[in-house]
Design a protein around this motif. Structure first.
Motif, PDB file in Angstrom:
ATOM      1  N   VAL A   1      32.564 -54.926  10.097  1.00 41.51           N
ATOM      2  CA  VAL A   1      32.350 -56.187  10.819  1.00 41.51           C
ATOM      3  C   VAL A   1      33.670 -56.949  10.947  1.00 41.51           C
ATOM      4  N   LEU A   2      34.419 -57.002   9.855  1.00 38.13           N
ATOM      5  CA  LEU A   2      35.721 -57.682   9.893  1.00 38.13           C
ATOM      6  C   LEU A   2      36.660 -56.999  10.879  1.00 38.13           C
ATOM      7  N   GLN A   3      36.606 -55.691  10.896  1.00 39.20           N
ATOM      8  CA  GLN A   3      37.442 -54.947  11.841  1.00 39.20           C
ATOM      9  C   GLN A   3      37.015 -55.228  13.281  1.00 39.20           C
ATOM     10  N   MET A   4      35.710 -55.363  13.478  1.00 36.36           N
ATOM     11  CA  MET A   4      35.190 -55.611  14.820  1.00 36.36           C
ATOM     12  C   MET A   4      35.669 -56.954  15.367  1.00 36.36           C
ATOM     13  N   VAL A   5      35.732 -57.962  14.489  1.00 36.45           N
ATOM     14  CA  VAL A   5      36.140 -59.295  14.949  1.00 36.45           C
ATOM     15  C   VAL A   5      37.658 -59.469  14.923  1.00 36.45           C
ATOM     16  N   GLY A   6      38.370 -58.400  14.590  1.00 31.18           N
ATOM     17  CA  GLY A   6      39.827 -58.425  14.691  1.00 31.18           C
ATOM     18  C   GLY A   6      40.558 -58.869  13.446  1.00 31.18           C
ATOM     19  N   ILE A   7      39.873 -58.920  12.315  1.00 35.35           N
ATOM     20  CA  ILE A   7      40.534 -59.292  11.055  1.00 35.35           C
ATOM     21  C   ILE A   7      41.019 -58.020  10.377  1.00 35.35           C
ATOM     22  N   ARG A   8      42.308 -57.920  10.176  1.00 28.04           N
ATOM     23  CA  ARG A   8      42.886 -56.696   9.627  1.00 28.04           C
ATOM     24  C   ARG A   8      43.917 -57.019   8.549  1.00 28.04           C
ATOM     25  N   GLY A   9      44.445 -55.966   7.966  1.00 25.13           N
ATOM     26  CA  GLY A   9      45.537 -56.110   7.010  1.00 25.13           C
ATOM     27  C   GLY A   9      45.126 -56.743   5.696  1.00 25.13           C
ATOM     28  N   GLY A  10      46.089 -57.458   5.115  1.00 21.82           N
ATOM     29  CA  GLY A  10      45.889 -58.052   3.798  1.00 21.82           C
ATOM     30  C   GLY A  10      44.791 -59.094   3.770  1.00 21.82           C
ATOM     31  N   PHE A  11      44.666 -59.863   4.854  1.00 28.78           N
ATOM     32  CA  PHE A  11      43.630 -60.900   4.889  1.00 28.78           C
ATOM     33  C   PHE A  11      42.238 -60.277   4.837  1.00 28.78           C
ATOM     34  N   ARG A  12      42.068 -59.144   5.512  1.00 30.39           N
ATOM     35  CA  ARG A  12      40.781 -58.441   5.466  1.00 30.39           C
ATOM     36  C   ARG A  12      40.484 -57.977   4.042  1.00 30.39           C
ATOM     37  N   SER A  13      41.497 -57.458   3.372  1.00 26.74           N
ATOM     38  CA  SER A  13      41.312 -56.995   1.994  1.00 26.74           C
ATOM     39  C   SER A  13      40.898 -58.145   1.084  1.00 26.74           C
ATOM     40  N   ILE A  14      41.516 -59.312   1.294  1.00 26.63           N
ATOM     41  CA  ILE A  14      41.175 -60.488   0.486  1.00 26.63           C
ATOM     42  C   ILE A  14      39.719 -60.892   0.719  1.00 26.63           C
TER      43      ILE A  14
END
Length: 335
Positions: free
Chosen positions: A282-295
């Protein structure tokens, strides 16, 4: 002269390898000794298995366990450290086995779950063999001493009164109840910690594949782990566990509810992992990636683990990932 030079090179290479293995073994021990970081203790041991050999990994684990036993005997270290290291060693073997045998991460997770469940059963069997009354008595005695220490250290705080002080007093006044509650949930907590640690360490090992990939071919990536889906037959024991939670008390007495909740948590770990994968997508779908996604994933795993487990359960029927793919496809078509 040539052979002599080769021998020197071989000796130096062996010496370097030995130092690296020693470093990884010590690192694993230090992670255990530092407390909460012990959850990562399997990782250095896994690297020994992957970078060198299974025999060297096993020898390192046995030596590390022996060292902790000696520290326990000589310096009165808590025996719990040896137990934690032994479990970390088993965890490392399971992770290494998944990679060395080319098993998919989801299959490796299920196999680890079976092994950990057997360990829990052995623990329960030992508990029954030793005698529940004896175990409860010993735990109550140890806890009573610990409570006395807490009361002494917080005597001024308790004397001042107030809501917080009363809460602390209520919590500490009945060690028997605390022990009984602990034993009721010990199996589920133990299994959940083992499985969560296995999953977390497997993520880190797969993330670090550049370190060992040249020596160990492995066709799967962290993407396969994130796409984990619990086996479909898990639904039946899940229904059984829910049934025990709801009506177990009428069938088996209080133990029925306890059994149901423990089995619910056993299975909930797998659905939690599945739910994390859905949340990740879901996070990937809305464009949240990288370190912030991991957090965000870490925060959700800590603060909303029950919700993620429920998402994992519903994913068995709704297939959220497929819905996400369809959404992406439709969005692309509209563009």
């Amino acid at each position: 002269m040539l052979s002599f030079g080769v021998n020197i090179d071989t000796t130096q290479s062996f010496s370097l390898e030995l130092r690296r293995i020693f470093f990884l073994g010590i690192l694993s021990l230090l992670l255990i000794l530092m407390g909460p970081t012990g959850i990562f203790a399997p990782i250095p041991l896994v690297f020994i298995f992957l970078l060198y050999s299974q025999s060297k990994g096993i020898i390192t684990g046995m030596v590390g366990f022996s060292i902790l036993l000696l520290l326990t005997i000589i310096f009165n270290f808590t025996p719990l450290l040896s137990v934690v290291f032994l479990l970390s060693f088993v965890n490392a073997i399971l992770i290494a086995n998944t990679i060395l045998k080319g098993l998919s991460p989801d299959r490796g997770l299920v196999m680890a779950g079976i092994v950990f469940f057997i360990i829990v059963l052995v623990g329960v069997g030992s508990y029954l063999a030793i005698g529940p009354d004896f175990v409860k008595g010993e735990l109550t005695r140890v806890l009573a001493g610990f409570i006395d220490q807490i009361k002494k250290e917080n005597a001024d705080f308790i004397a001042q009164g107030g809501d917080d002080a009363r809460v602390l007093q209520d919590l500490l006044k009945d060690p028997k109840t605390i022990v009984e509650n602990f034993l009721n949930w010990a199996c589920a907590a133990f299994f959940s910690i083992l499985m969560f640690g296995h999953w977390l360490c497997l993520i880190i090992v797969l993330r670090s594949s550049l370190v060992w990939k040249k020596k160990r071919a492995y066709d799967f990536t962290i993407r396969h782990l994130i796409s984990f889906k619990a086996p479909e037959f898990f639904v039946w024991p899940l229904i059984m566990a829910l049934g025990l939670v709801l009506v177990g008390e009428y069938i088996l007495g209080p133990v029925g509810t306890v059994l149901g909740m423990n089995f619910l948590y056993f299975l909930g770990v797998f659905y939690f992992i599945q739910g994390v994968g859905v949340y990740y997508d879901v996070l990937q779908m809305v464009g949240i990636r990288g370190g912030f996604r991991s957090i965000l994933v870490i925060l959700a795993a800590v603060m909303a683990y029950r919700f993620l487990a429920i998402v994992g359960v519903f994913d068995q029927w709704i297939n959220f990932r497929q819905q996400i793919k369809n959404f992406k496809k439709n969005k692309g078509d509209n563009l």
